[in-house]
Design a protein around this motif. Structure first.
Motif, PDB file in Angstrom:
ATOM      1  N   PHE A  49       0.828  -1.213   0.000  1.00 27.86           N
ATOM      2  CA  PHE A  49       0.000   0.000   0.000  1.00 27.86           C
ATOM      3  C   PHE A  49       0.860   1.259   0.000  1.00 27.86           C
ATOM      4  O   PHE A  49       0.435   2.306  -0.496  1.00 27.86           O
ATOM      5  CB  PHE A  49      -0.947   0.005   1.207  1.00 27.86           C
ATOM      6  N   LEU A  50       2.075   1.157   0.528  1.00 28.95           N
ATOM      7  CA  LEU A  50       2.969   2.321   0.560  1.00 28.95           C
ATOM      8  C   LEU A  50       3.313   2.810  -0.843  1.00 28.95           C
ATOM      9  O   LEU A  50       3.738   3.955  -1.017  1.00 28.95           O
ATOM     10  CB  LEU A  50       4.248   1.996   1.343  1.00 28.95           C
ATOM     11  N   GLU A  51       3.116   1.983  -1.846  1.00 28.90           N
ATOM     12  CA  GLU A  51       3.378   2.351  -3.242  1.00 28.90           C
ATOM     13  C   GLU A  51       2.151   2.952  -3.931  1.00 28.90           C
ATOM     14  O   GLU A  51       2.225   3.379  -5.078  1.00 28.90           O
ATOM     15  CB  GLU A  51       3.834   1.117  -4.028  1.00 28.90           C
ATOM     16  N   ASP A  52       1.033   2.986  -3.240  1.00 28.55           N
ATOM     17  CA  ASP A  52      -0.228   3.452  -3.820  1.00 28.55           C
ATOM     18  C   ASP A  52      -0.173   4.929  -4.197  1.00 28.55           C
ATOM     19  O   ASP A  52       0.410   5.733  -3.474  1.00 28.55           O
ATOM     20  CB  ASP A  52      -1.367   3.225  -2.827  1.00 28.55           C
ATOM     21  N   LYS A  53      -0.778   5.260  -5.317  1.00 30.22           N
ATOM     22  CA  LYS A  53      -0.794   6.643  -5.815  1.00 30.22           C
ATOM     23  C   LYS A  53      -2.212   7.203  -5.904  1.00 30.22           C
ATOM     24  O   LYS A  53      -2.453   8.222  -6.552  1.00 30.22           O
ATOM     25  CB  LYS A  53      -0.140   6.709  -7.206  1.00 30.22           C
ATOM     26  N   SER A  54      -3.164   6.551  -5.252  1.00 27.78           N
ATOM     27  CA  SER A  54      -4.565   6.972  -5.350  1.00 27.78           C
ATOM     28  C   SER A  54      -4.795   8.390  -4.842  1.00 27.78           C
ATOM     29  O   SER A  54      -5.526   9.164  -5.462  1.00 27.78           O
ATOM     30  CB  SER A  54      -5.472   6.012  -4.587  1.00 27.78           C
ATOM     31  N   ARG A  69     -11.955   8.244 -10.052  1.00 30.08           N
ATOM     32  CA  ARG A  69     -11.193   6.999 -10.223  1.00 30.08           C
ATOM     33  C   ARG A  69     -10.192   6.799  -9.085  1.00 30.08           C
ATOM     34  O   ARG A  69     -10.007   5.692  -8.590  1.00 30.08           O
ATOM     35  CB  ARG A  69     -10.476   6.967 -11.565  1.00 30.08           C
ATOM     36  N   GLY A  70      -9.526   7.880  -8.685  1.00 25.99           N
ATOM     37  CA  GLY A  70      -8.595   7.786  -7.562  1.00 25.99           C
ATOM     38  C   GLY A  70      -9.304   7.392  -6.275  1.00 25.99           C
ATOM     39  O   GLY A  70      -8.831   6.528  -5.539  1.00 25.99           O
ATOM     40  N   ALA A  71     -10.455   8.016  -6.018  1.00 24.90           N
ATOM     41  CA  ALA A  71     -11.218   7.704  -4.809  1.00 24.90           C
ATOM     42  C   ALA A  71     -11.741   6.270  -4.855  1.00 24.90           C
ATOM     43  O   ALA A  71     -11.699   5.549  -3.852  1.00 24.90           O
ATOM     44  CB  ALA A  71     -12.368   8.692  -4.645  1.00 24.90           C
ATOM     45  N   HIS A  72     -12.207   5.857  -6.016  1.00 24.34           N
ATOM     46  CA  HIS A  72     -12.746   4.502  -6.168  1.00 24.34           C
ATOM     47  C   HIS A  72     -11.647   3.454  -5.979  1.00 24.34           C
ATOM     48  O   HIS A  72     -11.854   2.422  -5.330  1.00 24.34           O
ATOM     49  CB  HIS A  72     -13.409   4.362  -7.539  1.00 24.34           C
ATOM     50  N   LYS A 115     -10.804   3.311  -2.296  1.00 24.29           N
ATOM     51  CA  LYS A 115     -11.882   2.590  -1.614  1.00 24.29           C
ATOM     52  C   LYS A 115     -11.680   1.074  -1.753  1.00 24.29           C
ATOM     53  O   LYS A 115     -11.751   0.335  -0.772  1.00 24.29           O
ATOM     54  CB  LYS A 115     -13.222   3.011  -2.209  1.00 24.29           C
ATOM     55  N   GLY A 116     -11.406   0.614  -2.961  1.00 25.18           N
ATOM     56  CA  GLY A 116     -11.212  -0.809  -3.209  1.00 25.18           C
ATOM     57  C   GLY A 116      -9.983  -1.367  -2.510  1.00 25.18           C
ATOM     58  O   GLY A 116     -10.037  -2.439  -1.894  1.00 25.18           O
ATOM     59  N   LEU A 117      -8.883  -0.643  -2.600  1.00 24.41           N
ATOM     60  CA  LEU A 117      -7.648  -1.091  -1.937  1.00 24.41           C
ATOM     61  C   LEU A 117      -7.833  -1.197  -0.423  1.00 24.41           C
ATOM     62  O   LEU A 117      -7.437  -2.189   0.190  1.00 24.41           O
ATOM     63  CB  LEU A 117      -6.502  -0.113  -2.214  1.00 24.41           C
ATOM     64  N   SER A 118      -8.421  -0.178   0.150  1.00 27.29           N
ATOM     65  CA  SER A 118      -8.577  -0.184   1.602  1.00 27.29           C
ATOM     66  C   SER A 118      -9.574  -1.255   2.044  1.00 27.29           C
ATOM     67  O   SER A 118      -9.379  -1.877   3.098  1.00 27.29           O
ATOM     68  CB  SER A 118      -8.952   1.202   2.127  1.00 27.29           C
ATOM     69  N   ALA A 119     -10.581  -1.524   1.240  1.00 28.11           N
ATOM     70  CA  ALA A 119     -11.513  -2.614   1.559  1.00 28.11           C
ATOM     71  C   ALA A 119     -10.797  -3.956   1.502  1.00 28.11           C
ATOM     72  O   ALA A 119     -10.921  -4.783   2.408  1.00 28.11           O
ATOM     73  CB  ALA A 119     -12.697  -2.604   0.603  1.00 28.11           C
ATOM     74  N   TYR A 126      -5.431   8.805   5.148  1.00 26.32           N
ATOM     75  CA  TYR A 126      -4.437   8.191   4.268  1.00 26.32           C
ATOM     76  C   TYR A 126      -3.029   8.387   4.853  1.00 26.32           C
ATOM     77  O   TYR A 126      -2.255   7.441   4.947  1.00 26.32           O
ATOM     78  CB  TYR A 126      -4.531   8.826   2.879  1.00 26.32           C
ATOM     79  N   ILE A 127      -2.736   9.604   5.265  1.00 30.58           N
ATOM     80  CA  ILE A 127      -1.425   9.912   5.844  1.00 30.58           C
ATOM     81  C   ILE A 127      -1.223   9.133   7.135  1.00 30.58           C
ATOM     82  O   ILE A 127      -0.143   8.576   7.375  1.00 30.58           O
ATOM     83  CB  ILE A 127      -1.265  11.434   6.055  1.00 30.58           C
TER      84      ILE A 127
END
Length: 120
Positions: A34-39, A57-60, A63-67, A106-107
């Motif tokens: 997840f540390l590589e995520d750019k959402s 798209r970034g928010a979606h 949302k999916g990654l965190s779920a 996120y932070i």
């Protein structure tokens, strides 16, 4: 810090993700990816460029990654942002507050995951 301690600090659903992934080492592996995520950067870029589709798209994606990772708090707030952007786009009066809440969580998530990454 153990993976369980990390998830506890995140107020995340460790038991569920461990049930789905089966191995603590894999949970750690995917959580640290997840540390590589750019959402969040995509959401910010979409807002700056007044591009509702990019922000959505970034928010979606977030949302999916965190779920999928069981990051409950981040999932809940990014879900609210996603659902606000879906019908209203950038015209939502709640957008600044929702985005700030997503950014803050996120932070916080990234900071806690870095603690996990730094622990041996």
């Amino acid at each position: 810090m153990t993976v369980k301690e990390c998830y506890d600090k995140l107020e995340a659903d460790y038991d569920n993700i461990l049930y789905r992934i089966r191995k603590d080492e894999l949970v750690k592996h995917f959580a640290l990816k997840f540390l590589e995520d750019k959402s969040l950067a995509k959401i910010e870029e979409g807002l700056e460029k007044k591009n509702a589709e990019l922000a959505f798209r970034g928010a979606h994606t977030l949302k999916g990654l965190s779920a999928n990772l069981g990051f409950t708090r981040l999932y809940e707030i990014s879900s609210k942002l996603t659902e606000e952007l879906r019908p209203l786009g950038l015209d939502s009066p709640n957008l600044p507050n929702l985005f700030n809440a997503v950014k803050e969580e996120y932070i916080r998530t990234v900071d806690i995951l870095r603690e996990l990454s730094d622990s041996k």
